[in-house]
Design a protein around this motif. Sequence first.
Motif, PDB file in Angstrom:
ATOM      1  N   PHE A   1     -74.882  -4.417 -17.349  1.00  0.00           N
ATOM      2  CA  PHE A   1     -74.237  -3.991 -16.111  1.00  0.00           C
ATOM      3  C   PHE A   1     -72.828  -3.444 -16.328  1.00  0.00           C
ATOM      4  O   PHE A   1     -72.247  -2.864 -15.412  1.00  0.00           O
TER       5      PHE A   1
ATOM      6  N   THR B   1     -81.083  -8.194  -5.683  1.00  0.00           N
ATOM      7  CA  THR B   1     -82.520  -7.937  -5.678  1.00  0.00           C
ATOM      8  C   THR B   1     -83.036  -8.005  -4.240  1.00  0.00           C
ATOM      9  O   THR B   1     -82.335  -8.463  -3.328  1.00  0.00           O
TER      10      THR B   1
ATOM     11  N   HIS C   1     -68.868  -6.688 -12.660  1.00  0.00           N
ATOM     12  CA  HIS C   1     -68.040  -5.942 -11.705  1.00  0.00           C
ATOM     13  C   HIS C   1     -66.564  -6.083 -12.043  1.00  0.00           C
ATOM     14  O   HIS C   1     -65.805  -5.117 -12.001  1.00  0.00           O
TER      15      HIS C   1
ATOM     16  N   TRP D   1     -75.577  -5.636  -7.227  1.00  0.00           N
ATOM     17  CA  TRP D   1     -76.945  -5.364  -7.679  1.00  0.00           C
ATOM     18  C   TRP D   1     -77.933  -6.424  -7.163  1.00  0.00           C
ATOM     19  O   TRP D   1     -78.728  -6.991  -7.932  1.00  0.00           O
TER      20      TRP D   1
ATOM     21  N   ARG E   1     -73.773 -10.580 -13.347  1.00  0.00           N
ATOM     22  CA  ARG E   1     -73.595  -9.379 -12.515  1.00  0.00           C
ATOM     23  C   ARG E   1     -72.228  -9.380 -11.834  1.00  0.00           C
ATOM     24  O   ARG E   1     -71.545  -8.356 -11.770  1.00  0.00           O
TER      25      ARG E   1
END
Length: 318
Positions: A276, A174, A243, A172, A239
Amino acid sequence: MGPAPPHFRGMWRIGIDLGGTKTEIVALDPGGAVRLRRRAPTPPDYAGVIGLIGRLVEAAEAELGVAATVGVGIPGSLSPTTGLVRGANSTWLNGGRLDADLAARLGRPVRISNDANCLGVSEAADGAGAGHATVFAVILGTGVGAGIVTGGRILEGRNRIAGEWGHNPLPWMTAEEHPGRRCWCGRQGCIETFLCGPALAAEADGPGARDAAGLPARAAAGEARAAAALERHADRLARALAHVINILDPDCIVLAGGLSNMDHLYDRVPALWRGFVFSDGVSTPLLRARHGDSSGVLGAARLWDAPLGDAPVEDAWA
């Protein structure tokens, strides 16, 4: 690598943590108590590493008057195809037949595993992850990696790369983060390039900064630049670990390495990863390694107690 020689079983164990700048040795007596610990600078060449480990082991055994098994944690792994070290950020190790060369130097079999696997062994056996079925043990330092212990066994995987989480891309990203920095592995945007200590230092103090240890104190004193760098780092770690939770769903995640000493991570990261993780709730505990920077070397000493994929870790201390 074969079973431990019968005359070594249940006796003394020596562990080596082979780091990029320092090498640590520990000796455990048959009851698991630490009886000797030493550190020495790591030579920046392959032959020097073989010589150093040989001298450390011989000196320890002479001082204690014992013979011991030897396990070594390295910043890389042995290829199941070639038997050679690969993936080590201490690049002078890559291409070496380290287990065979150390066995020849020491006159006995030597068991070798990734340093994060050794961390996982130690923390799953009697550390922060004790009692948890699946432990994802993370090193956050000058490099970033992880080891997985599940059902009391090290999970190395078919290619012996299980846990090489630091060389996946940051999820993810940016627009400001994309495409990410070039990693030493040759790829771009690896998790390691965002989460390692030098990356955090550079986030706060610009290119060339290497030491992030003082950032929490600076942030607590009101320095906005330090606080912003720590928040960006926590968000990226959240983040990256989300995962892991989405794929492996471990029973706990244990942090070790220099950056694991930053207290804010244990509250901030779980708060951030909720957005997330593909679940209606996230109860995964994020824990600080109980054995601190000793986890790797203690796990290395226990590699013969828990042969890779052969015997449950918990059986060695039953």
